[in-house]
Design a protein around this motif. Sequence first.
Motif, mmCIF file in Angstrom:
data_model
loop_
_atom_site.group_PDB
_atom_site.id
_atom_site.type_symbol
_atom_site.label_atom_id
_atom_site.label_comp_id
_atom_site.label_asym_id
_atom_site.label_seq_id
_atom_site.Cartn_x
_atom_site.Cartn_y
_atom_site.Cartn_z
ATOM 1 N N LYS A 114 0.818 -1.205 -0.270
ATOM 2 C CA LYS A 114 -0.160 -0.011 -0.007
ATOM 3 C C LYS A 114 0.605 1.413 0.120
ATOM 4 C CE LYS A 114 -4.095 1.987 2.471
ATOM 5 N NZ LYS A 114 -3.082 3.368 2.800
ATOM 6 N N ARG A 115 1.695 1.363 0.679
ATOM 7 C CA ARG A 115 3.601 2.282 1.009
ATOM 8 C C ARG A 115 3.326 2.423 -0.772
ATOM 9 N NH1 ARG A 115 6.868 0.592 4.672
ATOM 10 N NH2 ARG A 115 5.466 0.906 6.010
ATOM 11 N N GLN A 116 4.246 1.759 -1.190
ATOM 12 C CA GLN A 116 4.319 1.351 -2.384
ATOM 13 C C GLN A 116 3.717 2.174 -3.511
ATOM 14 O OE1 GLN A 116 6.183 -2.269 -3.694
ATOM 15 N NE2 GLN A 116 7.871 -1.808 -2.185
ATOM 16 N N ALA A 117 2.217 2.108 -3.137
ATOM 17 C CA ALA A 117 1.733 2.226 -4.653
ATOM 18 C C ALA A 117 0.803 3.195 -3.912
ATOM 19 C CB ALA A 117 0.243 1.370 -4.772
ATOM 20 N N GLY A 122 7.614 7.660 -11.067
ATOM 21 C CA GLY A 122 8.437 8.596 -11.271
ATOM 22 C C GLY A 122 8.049 9.034 -12.399
ATOM 23 N N PRO A 123 8.916 9.491 -12.759
ATOM 24 C CA PRO A 123 8.567 10.091 -14.443
ATOM 25 C C PRO A 123 8.649 8.776 -15.718
ATOM 26 C CG PRO A 123 10.381 11.274 -13.910
ATOM 27 C CD PRO A 123 10.179 10.350 -12.694
ATOM 28 N N THR A 124 7.936 9.057 -16.908
ATOM 29 C CA THR A 124 7.719 7.778 -17.593
ATOM 30 C C THR A 124 8.871 7.756 -18.673
ATOM 31 O OG1 THR A 124 6.342 9.062 -19.118
ATOM 32 C CG2 THR A 124 5.113 7.374 -17.469
#
Length: 139
Positions: A114-117, A122-124
């Motif tokens: 959840k924290r990662q979500a 970052g930019p594509t």
Amino acid sequence: MFNEFKAFIAKGNVLDLAVAVIIGAAFGAIVTSLTDSIIMPTIGAIFGGIDFSNHFILLSTPAGYAGSLTDYAALKEAGAAMIGYGAFITAVINFLILAFIIFLLVRMANKVMKRQADEPAGPTEVELLTEIRDLLKKS
């Protein structure tokens, strides 16, 4: 058919599952040892030296059995019909410990995911390439 099986085995999920099963079995042995060697003797000491592993209800003895009627191991080896509720209590405690630890691991993994979500991505690649192009144009 062999190539299909080889491709199936080579998939990451199958290998991950195999590793999980092996680690789970080893962890189960640790929990069983913890329960049998530490938790159940402690509970037994609290309740006056009771050894849960030897608690059983004898239903019948085999014909010709002349051993002790209170020795769980001897009765079991002789094939006596009995209900070993002490062993069952120990197995239930093993299960509860394993279930609680798995619950904690899944809970921790869910928090990390959840924290990662929640973290902004970052930019594509396209955005990075556009930024590099714009910087090159300026210089």
